[in-house]
Design a protein around this motif. Structure first.
Motif, mmCIF file in Angstrom:
data_model
loop_
_atom_site.group_PDB
_atom_site.id
_atom_site.type_symbol
_atom_site.label_atom_id
_atom_site.label_comp_id
_atom_site.label_asym_id
_atom_site.label_seq_id
_atom_site.Cartn_x
_atom_site.Cartn_y
_atom_site.Cartn_z
ATOM 1 N N TYR A 77 -33.841 33.497 -4.448
ATOM 2 C CA TYR A 77 -32.745 33.082 -5.300
ATOM 3 C C TYR A 77 -31.452 32.293 -4.495
ATOM 4 C CZ TYR A 77 -28.840 33.705 -8.189
ATOM 5 O OH TYR A 77 -27.626 33.397 -9.002
ATOM 6 N N THR A 80 -32.968 28.760 -3.763
ATOM 7 C CA THR A 80 -33.028 28.029 -5.137
ATOM 8 C C THR A 80 -31.642 27.609 -5.633
ATOM 9 O OG1 THR A 80 -34.997 29.049 -5.770
ATOM 10 C CG2 THR A 80 -33.941 28.168 -7.783
ATOM 11 N N ASN A 81 -30.524 28.495 -5.413
ATOM 12 C CA ASN A 81 -29.382 28.024 -5.890
ATOM 13 C C ASN A 81 -28.294 27.528 -4.774
ATOM 14 O OD1 ASN A 81 -28.790 29.386 -8.610
ATOM 15 N ND2 ASN A 81 -30.275 30.709 -7.650
ATOM 16 N N ASN A 82 -29.251 27.039 -3.628
ATOM 17 C CA ASN A 82 -28.441 26.541 -2.332
ATOM 18 C C ASN A 82 -27.255 27.175 -1.921
ATOM 19 O OD1 ASN A 82 -28.387 24.203 -0.922
ATOM 20 N ND2 ASN A 82 -26.935 23.202 -2.125
ATOM 21 N N ILE A 83 -27.476 28.526 -1.603
ATOM 22 C CA ILE A 83 -26.331 29.537 -1.196
ATOM 23 C C ILE A 83 -26.586 29.465 0.189
ATOM 24 C CG2 ILE A 83 -25.198 31.670 -1.170
ATOM 25 C CD1 ILE A 83 -26.015 31.684 -4.196
ATOM 26 N N LYS A 92 -20.103 30.597 -6.553
ATOM 27 C CA LYS A 92 -21.487 30.742 -7.417
ATOM 28 C C LYS A 92 -21.344 31.989 -8.333
ATOM 29 C CE LYS A 92 -23.862 27.173 -5.590
ATOM 30 N NZ LYS A 92 -24.957 26.208 -5.220
#
Length: 174
Positions: A77, A80-83, A92
């Motif tokens: 996660y 995928t969410n570029n955190i 985000k």
């Protein structure tokens, strides 16, 4: 893969984790035939005593990445969410500052896709990477990679973590 198999695999690495694995293999008191929980507890105790617990925590995190479906889910996660930071997580909407002793509340949305092993996985992860974090009044609070993890709202994996713990979690993202 069992933890014993992982130790043997790591022993060929030219790194601090490889050195640790070789030390473990050379330990005459190592509880080779014990349960994973007993092995982890033994290694945690011995590495704290020997000053190599940070290397052990990295070793254990790499092992958990291979075997813990919930950790894989969380790391995927984040990737995928570029955190890449706590600030990204705040922007985000998956992190928000909470009481200082807790740090931040992190909520990883899962909808109805909880890994089937989520409860056992969270117990394993909660016990990882124990650190002491100083708060504003000079006292120290105990923090883990995931403190007080839960799925109480049925839509998120929720946990508390200090900034240093979130950074450790992010360091596991491939």
């Amino acid at each position: 893969m069992t933890i014993q198999e992982f130790i043997k695999k790591c022993s060929s690495l030219d790194s601090p984790i490889g050195d640790l694995a070789n030390d473990i293999l050379g330990d005459k008191n190592f509880p080779l035939s014990k349960s994973e929980k007993e092995v982890v507890e033994y290694l945690d105790f011995e590495t704290k005593r020997g000053g190599t617990n940070s290397t052990f925590q990295e070793f254990l995190a790499e092992y958990r990445k291979r075997n813990n479906k919930t950790l894989k889910f969380i790391l995927n996660y984040l990737k995928t969410n570029n955190i890449k930071s706590l600030e990204d997580a705040n922007q985000k909407g998956i992190a928000m500052p909470y009481v200082e002793t807790c740090g931040n509340i992190i909520k990883i949305p899962v909808g109805n896709n909880f890994p089937e092993t989520v409860m056992n996985d969270l117990r394993e992860l909660e016990a990882m990477n124990e650190k002491w974090e100083e708060i504003s009044d000079g006292k120290k609070v105990q923090s883990h990679m995931l403190s007080n993890p839960n799925i109480n709202d049925g839509m998120n994996i929720s946990f508390c973590c200090q900034k240093m713990q979130f950074e450790f979690l992010l360091s596991l993202v491939d």
